[in-house]
Design a protein around this motif. Structure first.
Motif, PDB file in Angstrom:
ATOM      1  N   HIS A  94       1.054  -1.364   0.083  1.00 26.11           N
ATOM      2  CA  HIS A  94      -0.089   0.026  -0.073  1.00 26.11           C
ATOM      3  C   HIS A  94       0.906   1.128  -0.032  1.00 26.11           C
ATOM      4  N   LEU A  95       2.005   1.085   0.075  1.00 26.45           N
ATOM      5  CA  LEU A  95       3.172   2.324   0.025  1.00 26.45           C
ATOM      6  C   LEU A  95       3.731   2.526  -1.463  1.00 26.45           C
ATOM      7  N   SER A  96       4.085   3.488  -1.759  1.00 29.52           N
ATOM      8  CA  SER A  96       4.771   3.889  -3.043  1.00 29.52           C
ATOM      9  C   SER A  96       6.330   3.490  -2.781  1.00 29.52           C
ATOM     10  N   ALA A  97       6.834   3.251  -3.809  1.00 31.12           N
ATOM     11  CA  ALA A  97       8.583   2.915  -3.746  1.00 31.12           C
ATOM     12  C   ALA A  97       9.151   4.119  -2.953  1.00 31.12           C
ATOM     13  N   LEU A  98       8.844   5.259  -2.968  1.00 30.97           N
ATOM     14  CA  LEU A  98       9.414   6.508  -2.238  1.00 30.97           C
ATOM     15  C   LEU A  98       9.150   6.201  -0.577  1.00 30.97           C
ATOM     16  N   ASP A  99       7.693   5.692  -0.216  1.00 25.86           N
ATOM     17  CA  ASP A  99       7.492   5.578   0.994  1.00 25.86           C
ATOM     18  C   ASP A  99       8.084   4.416   1.583  1.00 25.86           C
ATOM     19  N   ASN A 100       8.087   3.221   0.762  1.00 23.52           N
ATOM     20  CA  ASN A 100       8.667   2.200   1.130  1.00 23.52           C
ATOM     21  C   ASN A 100      10.061   2.379   1.693  1.00 23.52           C
ATOM     22  N   VAL A 101      10.755   3.102   0.852  1.00 27.37           N
ATOM     23  CA  VAL A 101      12.301   3.358   1.292  1.00 27.37           C
ATOM     24  C   VAL A 101      12.309   4.177   2.496  1.00 27.37           C
ATOM     25  N   ALA A 102      11.453   5.107   2.578  1.00 27.71           N
ATOM     26  CA  ALA A 102      11.606   6.064   3.927  1.00 27.71           C
ATOM     27  C   ALA A 102      10.999   5.587   5.055  1.00 27.71           C
ATOM     28  N   PHE A 103      10.359   4.133   5.019  1.00 25.13           N
ATOM     29  CA  PHE A 103       9.648   3.594   6.179  1.00 25.13           C
ATOM     30  C   PHE A 103      10.391   3.640   7.382  1.00 25.13           C
ATOM     31  N   GLY A 104      11.808   3.181   7.404  1.00 19.77           N
ATOM     32  CA  GLY A 104      12.540   3.213   8.416  1.00 19.77           C
ATOM     33  C   GLY A 104      12.687   4.474   9.219  1.00 19.77           C
ATOM     34  N   LEU A 105      12.968   5.485   8.131  1.00 19.74           N
ATOM     35  CA  LEU A 105      13.184   6.858   8.627  1.00 19.74           C
ATOM     36  C   LEU A 105      12.107   7.438   9.280  1.00 19.74           C
ATOM     37  N   LEU A 128      16.237   4.031  -9.873  1.00 20.12           N
ATOM     38  CA  LEU A 128      14.849   4.235  -9.883  1.00 20.12           C
ATOM     39  C   LEU A 128      14.443   5.398  -9.403  1.00 20.12           C
ATOM     40  N   GLY A 129      15.334   6.476  -9.643  1.00 15.71           N
ATOM     41  CA  GLY A 129      14.758   7.830  -9.422  1.00 15.71           C
ATOM     42  C   GLY A 129      13.478   8.395 -10.160  1.00 15.71           C
ATOM     43  N   ASP A 130      13.100   7.626 -11.044  1.00 17.40           N
ATOM     44  CA  ASP A 130      11.889   8.487 -11.609  1.00 17.40           C
ATOM     45  C   ASP A 130      10.657   7.187 -11.280  1.00 17.40           C
ATOM     46  N   LYS A 131      10.843   6.392 -10.358  1.00 14.17           N
ATOM     47  CA  LYS A 131       9.673   5.242 -10.275  1.00 14.17           C
ATOM     48  C   LYS A 131       9.375   5.635  -8.866  1.00 14.17           C
ATOM     49  N   GLY A 132       9.659   6.697  -7.873  1.00 13.83           N
ATOM     50  CA  GLY A 132       9.108   6.612  -6.498  1.00 13.83           C
ATOM     51  C   GLY A 132       7.758   6.822  -6.496  1.00 13.83           C
ATOM     52  N   GLY A 133       6.842   7.405  -7.340  1.00 15.66           N
ATOM     53  CA  GLY A 133       5.457   7.297  -7.068  1.00 15.66           C
ATOM     54  C   GLY A 133       4.831   6.120  -7.547  1.00 15.66           C
ATOM     55  N   ARG A 134       5.348   4.856  -7.891  1.00 14.47           N
ATOM     56  CA  ARG A 134       4.901   3.694  -8.374  1.00 14.47           C
ATOM     57  C   ARG A 134       4.862   2.853  -6.934  1.00 14.47           C
ATOM     58  N   PHE A 135       3.682   1.956  -7.149  1.00  9.74           N
ATOM     59  CA  PHE A 135       3.628   1.160  -6.126  1.00  9.74           C
ATOM     60  C   PHE A 135       4.039  -0.457  -6.579  1.00  9.74           C
ATOM     61  N   PRO A 136       4.206  -1.086  -5.552  1.00  7.52           N
ATOM     62  CA  PRO A 136       4.956  -2.508  -5.862  1.00  7.52           C
ATOM     63  C   PRO A 136       4.451  -2.993  -7.107  1.00  7.52           C
ATOM     64  N   HIS A 137       3.171  -3.417  -7.201  1.00  5.09           N
ATOM     65  CA  HIS A 137       2.539  -4.169  -8.227  1.00  5.09           C
ATOM     66  C   HIS A 137       2.753  -3.400  -9.453  1.00  5.09           C
ATOM     67  N   GLN A 138       3.131  -2.226  -9.815  1.00  6.52           N
ATOM     68  CA  GLN A 138       3.476  -1.710 -10.812  1.00  6.52           C
ATOM     69  C   GLN A 138       5.134  -1.706 -11.292  1.00  6.52           C
ATOM     70  N   LEU A 139       5.795  -2.322 -10.444  1.00  7.11           N
ATOM     71  CA  LEU A 139       7.089  -2.543 -10.755  1.00  7.11           C
ATOM     72  C   LEU A 139       7.570  -4.028 -10.875  1.00  7.11           C
ATOM     73  N   SER A 140       8.647  -4.207 -11.853  1.00 12.51           N
ATOM     74  CA  SER A 140       9.081  -5.521 -12.029  1.00 12.51           C
ATOM     75  C   SER A 140       9.748  -6.250 -10.757  1.00 12.51           C
ATOM     76  N   GLY A 141      10.133  -7.341 -11.047  1.00 11.28           N
ATOM     77  CA  GLY A 141      10.519  -8.199  -9.850  1.00 11.28           C
ATOM     78  C   GLY A 141      12.142  -7.393  -9.501  1.00 11.28           C
ATOM     79  N   GLY A 142      12.847  -7.043 -10.479  1.00 10.20           N
ATOM     80  CA  GLY A 142      14.057  -6.608 -10.194  1.00 10.20           C
ATOM     81  C   GLY A 142      14.118  -5.452  -9.869  1.00 10.20           C
ATOM     82  N   GLN A 143      12.971  -4.489 -10.162  1.00  7.69           N
ATOM     83  CA  GLN A 143      12.815  -2.896  -9.701  1.00  7.69           C
ATOM     84  C   GLN A 143      12.298  -3.094  -8.115  1.00  7.69           C
TER      85      GLN A 143
END
Length: 350
Positions: A94-105, A128-143
């Motif tokens: 339920h979190l974007s890529a940006l918020d996933n990375v920021a979660f611990g902070l 992945l600087g341009d993918k911060g707003g995407r959710f996990p289901h919108q990203l490939s496995g590698g991403q």
């Protein structure tokens, strides 16, 4: 345990049992500051238990785990300065890529602007600087795995733990991410413990590889030493391809394929032994009078791997340059020899 600099990690006599099963049997291992050390071994050898022990998800029955000399054996996981990347990514859907990375902070009460800036910086770092707003289901496995890596680095841990992070990816993505992780690890200088069952992955990425078996450390060495001078027969056969050729010990040397060669390392007590040889060390030449025969070939690009059956029915693998192997198709009669240098021997396989 403040974050920042690369740390020294030590396992001292660590033992862990699960019922009657011994996962770690007195593990002694040191990971040097800033190095990437791969834990390699078959399923059930204890490598993941060791990683979880360092993360704080498991506790030893005896022994100690130290980080920069500080005993963290009983320190809870959330108080250890370690970042972990799991095989399954474990991103919050339920979190974007940006918020996933920021979660611990966020959990550490870092201000919104500061944590978003740090997360954006890390997404840039992993491409992945341009993918911060995407959710996990919108990203490939590698991403997704790159996001998981960025999240693990967000708190600037002294130790990075990677639990088979590439095993769920396809071969091409795995190769790309392998190179990316190694580049980032070197750039950041972070002490990294990497669990894998993939020999090629371990040998190509690690500064040193620790081969484990049944909860014990068999050998820990740089990849070139591990491959070229394995300490035990298990390491020799587990890392890379190895053939066994029957031989006989006599007066400190071994007689094999009509040759007499010095023994590398300690020889077993028995007279009847197996000589362990890598495919690239086996010499094969066409010989109408030879007592060996090529039974199969496999094209590997610049080289061809021959399977050669000796007179006693032993099968040996040999790697030859493609142009040399062209005349040695299946059915060809050949002579097989070994270079005049010390060879590793082991007790004869039954």
């Amino acid at each position: 345990m403040p974050g920042g600099a690369a740390a020294t990690v030590e396992f001292r006599g660590v033992r862990r049992e699960f019922g009657s099963a011994v996962a770690l049997d007195g593990l002694d291992l040191t990971v040097r500051p800033g190095e990437l050390l791969a834990l390699l071994g078959p399923s059930g050898c204890g490598k993941t238990t060791a990683l979880r022990m360092l993360a704080g998800f498991e506790h030893p029955d005896s022994g100690e785990v130290l980080v920069d000399g500080e005993d963290v054996t009983r320190v809870p996981a959330h108080r250890r300065d370690a970042g972990m990347v799991f095989q399954s990514y474990s991103l919050f859907p339920h979190l974007s890529a940006l918020d996933n990375v920021a979660f611990g902070l966020r959990m550490r009460k870092v201000r919104t602007a500061q944590r978003h800036a740090r997360a954006a910086e890390l997404l840039d770092l992993v491409g992945l600087g341009d993918k911060g707003g995407r959710f996990p289901h919108q990203l490939s496995g590698g991403q997704q795995q790159r996001v998981a890596l960025a999240r693990a680095l967000a708190l600037r841990p002294r130790v990075l733990l990677l639990d088979e992070p590439l095993s769920a990816l396809d071969a091409k993505v795995r190769l790309t991410l392998r190179e990316e992780i190694r580049r980032l690890q070197r750039e950041l200088g972070i002490t990294t413990l990497f669990v894998t069952h993939d020999q090629e992955e371990a040998l190509s990425m690690a500064d040193r590889v620790a081969v484990m078996r049944a909860g014990r450390l068999e050998q820990c060495a740089a990849p070139v030493e591990l491959y070229g001078r394995p300490a035990t027969a298990f390491v020799a056969e587990f890392v890379g391809t190895m053939s066994r050729i029957p031989g006989r010990l006599s007066s400190g040397a071994v007689e094999v394929l009509g040759q007499r060669l010095p023994v590398d390392g300690t020889a077993p007590g028995s007279t009847e032994v197996d000589v362990l040889v890598r495919p690239e060390a086996v010499r094969v030449a066409a010989d109408d009078q030879g007592d060996a025969r090529v039974v199969a070939t496999a094209f590997l690009g610049a080289t061809v791997r021959l399977t050669v059956r000796l007179a006693d029915a032993t099968e040996v693998k040999a790697d030859l340059p493609a142009h040399e192997a062209a005349a040695l198709g299946a059915g060809a009669t050949v002579a097989v020899t070994l270079p005049e240098r010390p060879v590793l021997v082991a007790a004869r396989a039954r």
